[in-house]
Design a protein around this motif. Structure first.
Motif, PDB file in Angstrom:
ATOM      1  N   UNK A 168      18.740  17.828 -37.840  1.00 29.47           N
ATOM      2  CA  UNK A 168      17.396  17.590 -37.390  1.00 29.47           C
ATOM      3  C   UNK A 168      16.414  18.105 -38.443  1.00 29.47           C
ATOM      4  N   UNK A 169      15.345  17.374 -38.614  1.00 28.36           N
ATOM      5  CA  UNK A 169      14.324  17.747 -39.590  1.00 28.36           C
ATOM      6  C   UNK A 169      13.211  18.536 -38.901  1.00 28.36           C
ATOM      7  N   UNK A 170      12.899  19.697 -39.461  1.00 27.43           N
ATOM      8  CA  UNK A 170      11.819  20.516 -38.925  1.00 27.43           C
ATOM      9  C   UNK A 170      10.532  20.195 -39.674  1.00 27.43           C
ATOM     10  N   UNK A 171       9.582  19.592 -38.978  1.00 31.83           N
ATOM     11  CA  UNK A 171       8.276  19.360 -39.583  1.00 31.83           C
ATOM     12  C   UNK A 171       7.255  20.266 -38.895  1.00 31.83           C
ATOM     13  N   UNK A 172       6.012  20.167 -39.303  1.00 31.57           N
ATOM     14  CA  UNK A 172       4.979  21.067 -38.797  1.00 31.57           C
ATOM     15  C   UNK A 172       4.807  20.953 -37.286  1.00 31.57           C
ATOM     16  N   UNK A 173       4.828  19.746 -36.742  1.00 31.17           N
ATOM     17  CA  UNK A 173       4.620  19.589 -35.297  1.00 31.17           C
ATOM     18  C   UNK A 173       5.765  20.218 -34.493  1.00 31.17           C
ATOM     19  N   UNK A 174       6.993  20.100 -34.999  1.00 32.05           N
ATOM     20  CA  UNK A 174       8.143  20.710 -34.307  1.00 32.05           C
ATOM     21  C   UNK A 174       8.035  22.228 -34.353  1.00 32.05           C
ATOM     22  N   UNK A 175       7.721  22.766 -35.516  1.00 29.47           N
ATOM     23  CA  UNK A 175       7.614  24.227 -35.647  1.00 29.47           C
ATOM     24  C   UNK A 175       6.452  24.781 -34.823  1.00 29.47           C
ATOM     25  N   UNK A 176       5.316  24.079 -34.792  1.00 26.17           N
ATOM     26  CA  UNK A 176       4.190  24.523 -33.972  1.00 26.17           C
ATOM     27  C   UNK A 176       4.564  24.545 -32.490  1.00 26.17           C
ATOM     28  N   UNK A 177       5.247  23.497 -32.058  1.00 31.65           N
ATOM     29  CA  UNK A 177       5.680  23.421 -30.659  1.00 31.65           C
ATOM     30  C   UNK A 177       6.655  24.551 -30.345  1.00 31.65           C
ATOM     31  N   UNK A 178       7.590  24.813 -31.247  1.00 28.41           N
ATOM     32  CA  UNK A 178       8.569  25.881 -31.032  1.00 28.41           C
ATOM     33  C   UNK A 178       7.894  27.247 -30.983  1.00 28.41           C
ATOM     34  N   UNK A 179       6.903  27.474 -31.834  1.00 28.40           N
ATOM     35  CA  UNK A 179       6.215  28.763 -31.837  1.00 28.40           C
ATOM     36  C   UNK A 179       5.418  28.964 -30.551  1.00 28.40           C
ATOM     37  N   UNK A 180       4.714  27.928 -30.095  1.00 24.16           N
ATOM     38  CA  UNK A 180       3.969  28.036 -28.832  1.00 24.16           C
ATOM     39  C   UNK A 180       4.913  28.301 -27.674  1.00 24.16           C
ATOM     40  N   UNK A 181       6.012  27.564 -27.668  1.00 22.91           N
ATOM     41  CA  UNK A 181       6.985  27.708 -26.589  1.00 22.91           C
ATOM     42  C   UNK A 181       7.632  29.089 -26.618  1.00 22.91           C
ATOM     43  N   UNK A 182       7.925  29.580 -27.786  1.00 21.16           N
ATOM     44  CA  UNK A 182       8.527  30.915 -27.929  1.00 21.16           C
ATOM     45  C   UNK A 182       7.604  31.982 -27.354  1.00 21.16           C
ATOM     46  N   UNK A 183       6.306  31.893 -27.671  1.00 17.37           N
ATOM     47  CA  UNK A 183       5.342  32.864 -27.137  1.00 17.37           C
ATOM     48  C   UNK A 183       5.251  32.784 -25.623  1.00 17.37           C
ATOM     49  N   UNK A 184       5.173  31.565 -25.096  1.00 17.67           N
ATOM     50  CA  UNK A 184       5.047  31.393 -23.647  1.00 17.67           C
ATOM     51  C   UNK A 184       6.287  31.916 -22.914  1.00 17.67           C
ATOM     52  N   UNK A 185       7.467  31.609 -23.449  1.00 21.62           N
ATOM     53  CA  UNK A 185       8.705  32.064 -22.801  1.00 21.62           C
ATOM     54  C   UNK A 185       8.850  33.577 -22.874  1.00 21.62           C
ATOM     55  N   UNK A 186       8.414  34.166 -23.976  1.00 20.19           N
ATOM     56  CA  UNK A 186       8.475  35.624 -24.103  1.00 20.19           C
ATOM     57  C   UNK A 186       7.541  36.274 -23.085  1.00 20.19           C
ATOM     58  N   UNK A 187       6.319  35.746 -22.917  1.00 22.99           N
ATOM     59  CA  UNK A 187       5.367  36.316 -21.961  1.00 22.99           C
ATOM     60  C   UNK A 187       5.771  36.051 -20.519  1.00 22.99           C
ATOM     61  N   UNK A 188       6.297  34.876 -20.289  1.00 22.19           N
ATOM     62  CA  UNK A 188       6.587  34.438 -18.925  1.00 22.19           C
ATOM     63  C   UNK A 188       7.915  34.970 -18.391  1.00 22.19           C
ATOM     64  N   UNK A 189       8.966  34.837 -19.190  1.00 23.51           N
ATOM     65  CA  UNK A 189      10.316  35.152 -18.714  1.00 23.51           C
ATOM     66  C   UNK A 189      10.964  36.321 -19.458  1.00 23.51           C
ATOM     67  N   UNK A 190      10.258  36.917 -20.402  1.00 27.80           N
ATOM     68  CA  UNK A 190      10.783  38.017 -21.212  1.00 27.80           C
ATOM     69  C   UNK A 190      12.069  37.607 -21.940  1.00 27.80           C
ATOM     70  N   UNK A 191      12.075  36.363 -22.428  1.00 22.15           N
ATOM     71  CA  UNK A 191      13.198  35.826 -23.177  1.00 22.15           C
ATOM     72  C   UNK A 191      12.843  35.898 -24.652  1.00 22.15           C
ATOM     73  N   UNK A 192      13.705  36.515 -25.448  1.00 23.55           N
ATOM     74  CA  UNK A 192      13.446  36.630 -26.883  1.00 23.55           C
ATOM     75  C   UNK A 192      14.328  35.647 -27.626  1.00 23.55           C
ATOM     76  N   UNK A 193      13.729  34.560 -28.090  1.00 18.81           N
ATOM     77  CA  UNK A 193      14.443  33.533 -28.835  1.00 18.81           C
ATOM     78  C   UNK A 193      13.887  33.530 -30.256  1.00 18.81           C
ATOM     79  N   UNK A 194      14.761  33.694 -31.204  1.00 21.31           N
ATOM     80  CA  UNK A 194      14.356  33.669 -32.616  1.00 21.31           C
ATOM     81  C   UNK A 194      14.446  32.231 -33.127  1.00 21.31           C
TER      82      UNK A 194
END
Length: 92
Positions: free
Chosen positions: A1-27
């Motif tokens: 899979x190719x990581x472009x800016x839109x994919x990385x932005x989506x992953x970063x937003x999702x990572x923050x939301x999941x960390x705040x919401x469910x206390x899940x730490x995904x690198x």
């Protein structure tokens, strides 16, 4: 899979939301980061988080992995409205 800016932005937003919401730490460097994020999105009660999960699934060519749980029926076969109360179906 190719990581472009839109994919990385989506992953970063999702990572923050999941960390705040469910206390899940995904690198983002984890080999299964996308799959872990999509799985956590399915458990989320927040509509924005689920939308970000859908967006990530379409970007990552894994839309089949992100299938949200079905919503409860609002009417039975006879047309009566149905509610879920303490895990039981009740006529409304």
């Amino acid at each position: 899979m190719e990581f472009n800016k839109s994919v990385l932005d989506c992953m970063q937003q999702l990572r923050r939301r999941l960390r705040d919401e469910q206390h899940v730490d995904i690198r983002l460097s984890q080999p299964d980061a996308i799959q872990a994020m999509l799985t956590a999105c399915l458990c989320s009660g927040d509509e924005i988080t689920r939308d970000l999960g859908r967006q990530l699934a379409t970007h990552s060519d894994m839309p089949a992995l992100f299938t949200p749980p079905p919503t409860p029926a609002t009417a039975d076969r006879n047309g009566h409205s149905v509610r879920i109360y303490r895990g039981q179906r009740v006529l409304g």
